[in-house]
Design an enzyme around this catalytic site. Sequence first.
Site, PDB file in Angstrom:
ATOM      1  N   HIS A  87       1.103  -1.378  -0.210  1.00  0.00           N
ATOM      2  CA  HIS A  87      -0.222   0.264   0.193  1.00  0.00           C
ATOM      3  C   HIS A  87       1.101   1.352   0.102  1.00  0.00           C
ATOM      4  CE1 HIS A  87      -3.480  -2.176   1.138  1.00  0.00           C
ATOM      5  NE2 HIS A  87      -2.911  -3.226   2.233  1.00  0.00           N
TER       6      HIS A  87
HETATM    7  C1  BDR Z   1      -2.664   0.808   5.405  1.00  0.00           C
HETATM    8  O1  BDR Z   1      -3.040   0.006   6.656  1.00  0.00           O
HETATM    9  C2  BDR Z   1      -2.175  -0.419   7.594  1.00  0.00           C
HETATM   10  O2  BDR Z   1      -1.969  -1.557   7.563  1.00  0.00           O
HETATM   11  C3  BDR Z   1      -1.168  -0.591   6.491  1.00  0.00           C
HETATM   12  O3  BDR Z   1       0.486   0.530   6.706  1.00  0.00           O
HETATM   13  C4  BDR Z   1      -1.547   1.070   5.502  1.00  0.00           C
HETATM   14  O4  BDR Z   1      -1.227   2.138   5.758  1.00  0.00           O
HETATM   15  C5  BDR Z   1      -3.890  -0.157   4.220  1.00  0.00           C
HETATM   16  O5  BDR Z   1      -4.770  -0.239   4.737  1.00  0.00           O
END
Ligand code: BDR
Length: 310
Positions: free
Chosen positions: A240
Amino acid sequence: MSRKIIIDTDPGQDDAVAILLALASPEEIDLLGITCVAGNVPLALTTKNARIVCELAGRTDVKVFAGCDRPMQRKLVTAEHVHGKTGLDGIDLPDPQMALQEGHGVDFIIEQARAHDGITLVPIGPLTNIGTALQRAPDIAAKIDEIVIMGGAYFEVGNITPAAEFNIYVDPEAADIVFKSGIKLTVMPLDVTHKVLTTKPRIAALRALSGPVGPAVASWTDFFERFDMAKYGSEGAPLHDPCTIAWLIKPELFTGRHINVEIETGSELTLGMTVADWWGITDRPKNAFFMGDCDAEGFYALLTERLARL
Ligand code: BDR
Ligand code: CA
Protein backbone atom coordinates in the site's frame (compact mmCIF):
# COMPACT_ATOMS: atom_id res chain seq x y z
CA MET A 1 13.67 19.68 -8.43
CA SER A 2 13.23 17.78 -5.19
CA ARG A 3 10.15 18.27 -3.04
CA LYS A 4 10.38 18.88 0.67
CA ILE A 5 8.33 16.20 2.34
CA ILE A 6 7.45 14.86 5.78
CA ILE A 7 6.46 11.19 5.97
CA ASP A 8 3.86 10.64 8.67
CA THR A 9 3.83 6.94 9.43
CA ASP A 10 3.02 3.91 11.61
CA PRO A 11 5.58 1.31 10.43
CA GLY A 12 4.39 -1.38 9.39
CA GLN A 13 6.29 -3.34 6.71
CA ASP A 14 4.73 -1.41 3.81
CA ASP A 15 5.46 1.89 5.58
CA ALA A 16 9.06 0.72 5.87
CA VAL A 17 9.27 0.17 2.11
CA ALA A 18 7.82 3.65 1.52
CA ILE A 19 10.47 5.21 3.76
CA LEU A 20 13.25 3.28 1.99
CA LEU A 21 11.96 4.33 -1.44
CA ALA A 22 12.03 7.96 -0.31
CA LEU A 23 15.55 7.62 1.11
CA ALA A 24 16.70 6.11 -2.18
CA SER A 25 15.32 9.01 -4.23
CA PRO A 26 17.10 12.25 -3.29
CA GLU A 27 16.68 13.75 -6.78
CA GLU A 28 12.94 13.90 -6.29
CA ILE A 29 12.57 13.85 -2.51
CA ASP A 30 14.07 15.98 0.23
CA LEU A 31 12.96 14.19 3.40
CA LEU A 32 12.63 16.85 6.12
CA GLY A 33 11.75 14.26 8.72
CA ILE A 34 9.57 11.37 9.75
CA THR A 35 6.71 11.83 12.21
CA CYS A 36 5.35 8.69 13.82
CA VAL A 37 1.80 8.00 14.87
CA ALA A 38 0.00 5.17 16.62
CA GLY A 39 -1.65 2.86 14.11
CA ASN A 40 -0.55 -0.57 12.98
CA VAL A 41 1.08 -0.91 16.41
CA PRO A 42 1.31 1.49 19.39
CA LEU A 43 3.49 4.59 19.20
CA ALA A 44 6.39 3.09 21.20
CA LEU A 45 6.80 0.53 18.42
CA THR A 46 6.19 2.81 15.42
CA THR A 47 8.88 5.21 16.68
CA LYS A 48 11.25 2.30 17.17
CA ASN A 49 10.46 0.78 13.78
CA ALA A 50 10.97 4.04 11.89
CA ARG A 51 14.47 4.27 13.33
CA ILE A 52 15.21 0.61 12.58
CA VAL A 53 14.33 1.34 8.95
CA CYS A 54 16.53 4.45 8.78
CA GLU A 55 19.44 2.52 10.27
CA LEU A 56 18.92 -0.33 7.81
CA ALA A 57 19.50 2.24 5.08
CA GLY A 58 22.50 3.69 6.95
CA ARG A 59 20.64 6.98 7.47
CA THR A 60 21.04 7.81 11.14
CA ASP A 61 20.85 11.49 10.15
CA VAL A 62 17.10 11.35 9.43
CA LYS A 63 14.99 13.22 11.99
CA VAL A 64 12.41 10.91 13.56
CA PHE A 65 9.75 12.32 15.88
CA ALA A 66 7.10 10.77 18.12
CA GLY A 67 3.65 12.14 17.38
CA CYS A 68 0.21 11.29 18.76
CA ASP A 69 -0.23 8.08 20.71
CA ARG A 70 -3.97 7.79 20.11
CA PRO A 71 -6.67 9.04 17.74
CA MET A 72 -8.19 12.49 18.27
CA GLN A 73 -11.43 11.24 19.82
CA ARG A 74 -11.37 7.46 19.90
CA LYS A 75 -9.62 4.45 21.32
CA LEU A 76 -6.71 3.18 19.25
CA VAL A 77 -7.34 0.22 16.94
CA THR A 78 -4.17 -1.63 15.87
CA ALA A 79 -3.35 -4.21 13.18
CA GLU A 80 -1.00 -6.79 14.67
CA HIS A 81 -3.08 -9.43 12.88
CA VAL A 82 -1.53 -8.14 9.64
CA HIS A 83 1.87 -6.77 10.65
CA GLY A 84 2.79 -9.04 13.59
CA LYS A 85 3.50 -8.22 17.22
CA THR A 86 6.34 -5.79 16.50
CA GLY A 87 4.72 -4.22 13.43
CA LEU A 88 7.84 -5.19 11.47
CA ASP A 89 7.72 -8.98 11.83
CA GLY A 90 9.50 -10.98 9.13
CA ILE A 91 13.14 -10.36 9.95
CA ASP A 92 15.02 -9.69 13.19
CA LEU A 93 16.83 -6.38 12.94
CA PRO A 94 18.93 -4.75 15.69
CA ASP A 95 17.34 -2.28 18.08
CA PRO A 96 17.98 1.26 16.88
CA GLN A 97 20.88 3.29 18.26
CA MET A 98 19.80 6.65 16.85
CA ALA A 99 17.80 8.83 19.23
CA LEU A 100 14.31 10.13 18.68
CA GLN A 101 14.25 13.90 18.18
CA GLU A 102 13.12 15.99 21.09
CA GLY A 103 9.77 17.66 20.67
CA HIS A 104 6.45 16.44 19.37
CA GLY A 105 5.81 15.36 15.79
CA VAL A 106 2.81 17.68 15.51
CA ASP A 107 4.97 20.68 16.48
CA PHE A 108 7.55 19.62 13.89
CA ILE A 109 4.88 19.53 11.17
CA ILE A 110 3.65 23.01 12.17
CA GLU A 111 7.18 24.48 12.37
CA GLN A 112 8.26 23.02 9.04
CA ALA A 113 5.11 24.14 7.26
CA ARG A 114 5.66 27.68 8.51
CA ALA A 115 9.39 27.61 7.74
CA HIS A 116 9.22 26.62 4.07
CA ASP A 117 7.51 27.83 0.96
CA GLY A 118 5.28 24.84 0.38
CA ILE A 119 5.92 21.41 1.83
CA THR A 120 4.29 18.09 0.98
CA LEU A 121 2.92 15.86 3.72
CA VAL A 122 2.82 12.12 3.09
CA PRO A 123 0.59 10.41 5.66
CA ILE A 124 0.71 6.63 5.39
CA GLY A 125 -0.92 5.84 8.73
CA PRO A 126 -3.95 7.22 10.59
CA LEU A 127 -4.28 10.98 10.02
CA THR A 128 -4.07 11.95 13.71
CA ASN A 129 -0.86 14.01 13.54
CA ILE A 130 -1.97 15.95 10.46
CA GLY A 131 -5.51 16.52 11.75
CA THR A 132 -4.14 17.73 15.08
CA ALA A 133 -1.63 20.06 13.38
CA LEU A 134 -4.37 21.59 11.20
CA GLN A 135 -6.69 22.01 14.17
CA ARG A 136 -4.02 23.62 16.31
CA ALA A 137 -2.48 25.81 13.60
CA PRO A 138 -5.02 26.44 10.82
CA ASP A 139 -2.63 28.95 9.17
CA ILE A 140 -0.42 26.10 7.96
CA ALA A 141 -3.08 25.00 5.45
CA ALA A 142 -1.90 27.84 3.19
CA LYS A 143 1.73 26.70 3.52
CA ILE A 144 1.18 23.07 2.55
CA ASP A 145 1.51 22.41 -1.18
CA GLU A 146 -0.09 19.00 -1.12
CA ILE A 147 -0.98 16.03 1.06
CA VAL A 148 -0.41 12.62 -0.53
CA ILE A 149 -2.38 10.07 1.45
CA MET A 150 -2.53 6.29 1.55
CA GLY A 151 -6.06 5.68 2.69
CA GLY A 152 -9.65 4.99 1.81
CA ALA A 153 -11.27 2.97 -0.93
CA TYR A 154 -14.08 3.10 -3.43
CA PHE A 155 -14.78 -0.14 -5.35
CA GLU A 156 -12.67 -2.12 -2.86
CA VAL A 157 -14.69 -0.58 0.01
CA GLY A 158 -12.86 -1.72 3.16
CA ASN A 159 -10.17 -3.86 4.77
CA ILE A 160 -10.63 -3.31 8.51
CA THR A 161 -14.44 -3.27 8.35
CA PRO A 162 -16.68 -4.06 5.37
CA ALA A 163 -16.96 -0.30 4.82
CA ALA A 164 -13.63 1.25 5.78
CA GLU A 165 -9.92 1.17 5.07
CA PHE A 166 -7.64 0.98 8.15
CA ASN A 167 -5.91 4.40 8.09
CA ILE A 168 -9.17 6.32 7.76
CA TYR A 169 -11.10 4.05 10.14
CA VAL A 170 -8.62 4.43 13.01
CA ASP A 171 -9.06 8.21 13.15
CA PRO A 172 -12.05 9.32 11.07
CA GLU A 173 -12.29 12.71 12.81
CA ALA A 174 -8.71 13.50 11.83
CA ALA A 175 -9.39 12.31 8.28
CA ASP A 176 -12.46 14.52 8.15
CA ILE A 177 -10.37 17.57 9.07
CA VAL A 178 -7.85 16.73 6.34
CA PHE A 179 -10.47 16.09 3.64
CA LYS A 180 -12.24 19.37 4.51
CA SER A 181 -9.01 21.39 4.74
CA GLY A 182 -9.05 22.77 1.21
CA ILE A 183 -5.44 21.62 0.77
CA LYS A 184 -4.63 19.82 -2.50
CA LEU A 185 -5.09 16.10 -1.74
CA THR A 186 -3.84 13.11 -3.69
CA VAL A 187 -5.22 9.82 -2.42
CA MET A 188 -3.96 6.25 -2.95
CA PRO A 189 -6.96 4.11 -2.00
CA LEU A 190 -7.17 0.31 -1.80
CA ASP A 191 -8.41 0.36 -5.41
CA VAL A 192 -4.87 1.21 -6.47
CA THR A 193 -2.82 -0.51 -3.81
CA HIS A 194 -4.58 -3.82 -4.43
CA LYS A 195 -3.15 -3.74 -7.95
CA VAL A 196 0.43 -3.49 -6.68
CA LEU A 197 0.84 -7.11 -5.56
CA THR A 198 3.96 -8.74 -4.15
CA THR A 199 4.11 -11.58 -6.69
CA LYS A 200 6.92 -14.14 -6.50
CA PRO A 201 9.03 -12.79 -9.40
CA ARG A 202 8.75 -9.19 -8.14
CA ILE A 203 9.91 -10.17 -4.66
CA ALA A 204 12.63 -12.46 -6.04
CA ALA A 205 14.08 -9.43 -7.85
CA LEU A 206 14.19 -7.49 -4.56
CA ARG A 207 15.64 -10.45 -2.64
CA ALA A 208 18.45 -10.68 -5.20
CA LEU A 209 19.66 -7.11 -4.60
CA SER A 210 23.06 -6.82 -3.00
CA GLY A 211 23.21 -5.18 0.42
CA PRO A 212 20.83 -5.60 3.35
CA VAL A 213 17.81 -3.66 2.09
CA GLY A 214 16.42 -5.86 -0.73
CA PRO A 215 16.54 -9.10 1.34
CA ALA A 216 14.94 -7.33 4.34
CA VAL A 217 12.10 -6.04 2.16
CA ALA A 218 11.59 -9.55 0.75
CA SER A 219 11.45 -11.01 4.29
CA TRP A 220 8.90 -8.41 5.36
CA THR A 221 6.65 -9.07 2.40
CA ASP A 222 7.00 -12.85 2.92
CA PHE A 223 5.60 -12.26 6.39
CA PHE A 224 2.69 -9.92 5.78
CA GLU A 225 1.49 -11.37 2.48
CA ARG A 226 0.27 -14.53 4.25
CA PHE A 227 -2.65 -12.53 5.63
CA ASP A 228 -3.83 -10.92 2.40
CA MET A 229 -3.23 -13.99 0.25
CA ALA A 230 -5.41 -16.06 2.59
CA LYS A 231 -8.04 -13.32 2.71
CA TYR A 232 -8.24 -12.38 -0.97
CA GLY A 233 -6.87 -15.51 -2.63
CA SER A 234 -4.46 -13.22 -4.50
CA GLU A 235 -0.94 -14.07 -5.70
CA GLY A 236 0.64 -11.62 -3.31
CA ALA A 237 -0.15 -8.80 -0.92
CA PRO A 238 -0.80 -5.15 -1.73
CA LEU A 239 2.19 -2.92 -1.06
CA HIS A 240 0.00 0.00 0.00
CA ASP A 241 2.15 2.80 1.37
CA PRO A 242 4.98 3.00 -1.21
CA CYS A 243 2.38 4.04 -3.81
CA THR A 244 2.48 7.55 -2.30
CA ILE A 245 6.24 7.91 -2.75
CA ALA A 246 6.16 6.26 -6.20
CA TRP A 247 3.59 8.87 -7.21
CA LEU A 248 5.89 11.69 -6.11
CA ILE A 249 8.72 10.18 -8.15
CA LYS A 250 6.84 8.99 -11.23
CA PRO A 251 3.24 10.24 -11.33
CA GLU A 252 2.75 8.83 -14.83
CA LEU A 253 2.48 5.36 -13.26
CA PHE A 254 -0.94 6.30 -11.86
CA THR A 255 -4.30 7.49 -13.17
CA GLY A 256 -7.23 8.86 -11.21
CA ARG A 257 -10.04 11.39 -11.06
CA HIS A 258 -10.63 14.68 -9.30
CA ILE A 259 -13.69 13.95 -7.21
CA ASN A 260 -15.51 14.76 -3.98
CA VAL A 261 -14.60 12.53 -1.05
CA GLU A 262 -16.31 12.81 2.34
CA ILE A 263 -15.51 10.87 5.51
CA GLU A 264 -18.17 9.07 7.52
CA THR A 265 -17.79 9.97 11.20
CA GLY A 266 -21.32 9.35 12.49
CA SER A 267 -22.49 5.87 11.63
CA GLU A 268 -21.23 2.94 13.67
CA LEU A 269 -21.83 0.60 10.72
CA THR A 270 -19.88 2.56 8.11
CA LEU A 271 -17.49 4.54 10.33
CA GLY A 272 -14.42 5.73 8.43
CA MET A 273 -15.89 5.09 5.00
CA THR A 274 -14.51 7.31 2.25
CA VAL A 275 -17.69 8.26 0.44
CA ALA A 276 -16.09 8.87 -2.94
CA ASP A 277 -18.20 10.41 -5.70
CA TRP A 278 -16.31 8.59 -8.49
CA TRP A 279 -19.17 8.96 -10.97
CA GLY A 280 -19.89 12.62 -10.23
CA ILE A 281 -23.38 11.92 -8.96
CA THR A 282 -23.46 14.99 -6.72
CA ASP A 283 -22.36 18.56 -7.25
CA ARG A 284 -20.33 18.53 -4.05
CA PRO A 285 -16.99 20.28 -4.56
CA LYS A 286 -14.08 18.18 -5.85
CA ASN A 287 -11.59 17.99 -2.99
CA ALA A 288 -9.31 15.07 -3.87
CA PHE A 289 -7.39 13.51 -6.73
CA PHE A 290 -8.48 9.92 -6.07
CA MET A 291 -6.38 7.31 -7.85
CA GLY A 292 -8.00 4.42 -9.67
CA ASP A 293 -5.25 2.56 -11.47
CA CYS A 294 -1.51 1.92 -11.49
CA ASP A 295 1.06 0.39 -13.82
CA ALA A 296 2.13 -2.33 -11.37
CA GLU A 297 5.06 -3.56 -13.49
CA GLY A 298 6.36 0.00 -13.76
CA PHE A 299 5.92 0.45 -10.02
CA TYR A 300 8.02 -2.64 -9.17
CA ALA A 301 10.64 -1.72 -11.76
CA LEU A 302 10.99 1.68 -10.08
CA LEU A 303 11.06 0.18 -6.58
CA THR A 304 13.71 -2.39 -7.51
CA GLU A 305 15.89 0.13 -9.33
CA ARG A 306 15.73 2.59 -6.42
CA LEU A 307 16.24 0.08 -3.58
CA ALA A 308 19.30 -1.24 -5.42
CA ARG A 309 20.93 2.10 -4.60
CA LEU A 310 20.74 1.63 -0.83
C1 BDR B 1 -2.89 0.72 5.44
O1 BDR B 1 -3.09 0.18 6.73
C2 BDR B 1 -1.88 -0.29 7.26
O2 BDR B 1 -2.05 -1.54 7.81
C3 BDR B 1 -0.86 -0.24 6.15
O3 BDR B 1 0.42 0.11 6.65
C4 BDR B 1 -1.40 0.82 5.22
O4 BDR B 1 -0.96 2.10 5.59
C5 BDR B 1 -3.63 -0.12 4.43
O5 BDR B 1 -5.00 -0.15 4.72
CA1 CA C 1 0.85 2.45 7.15
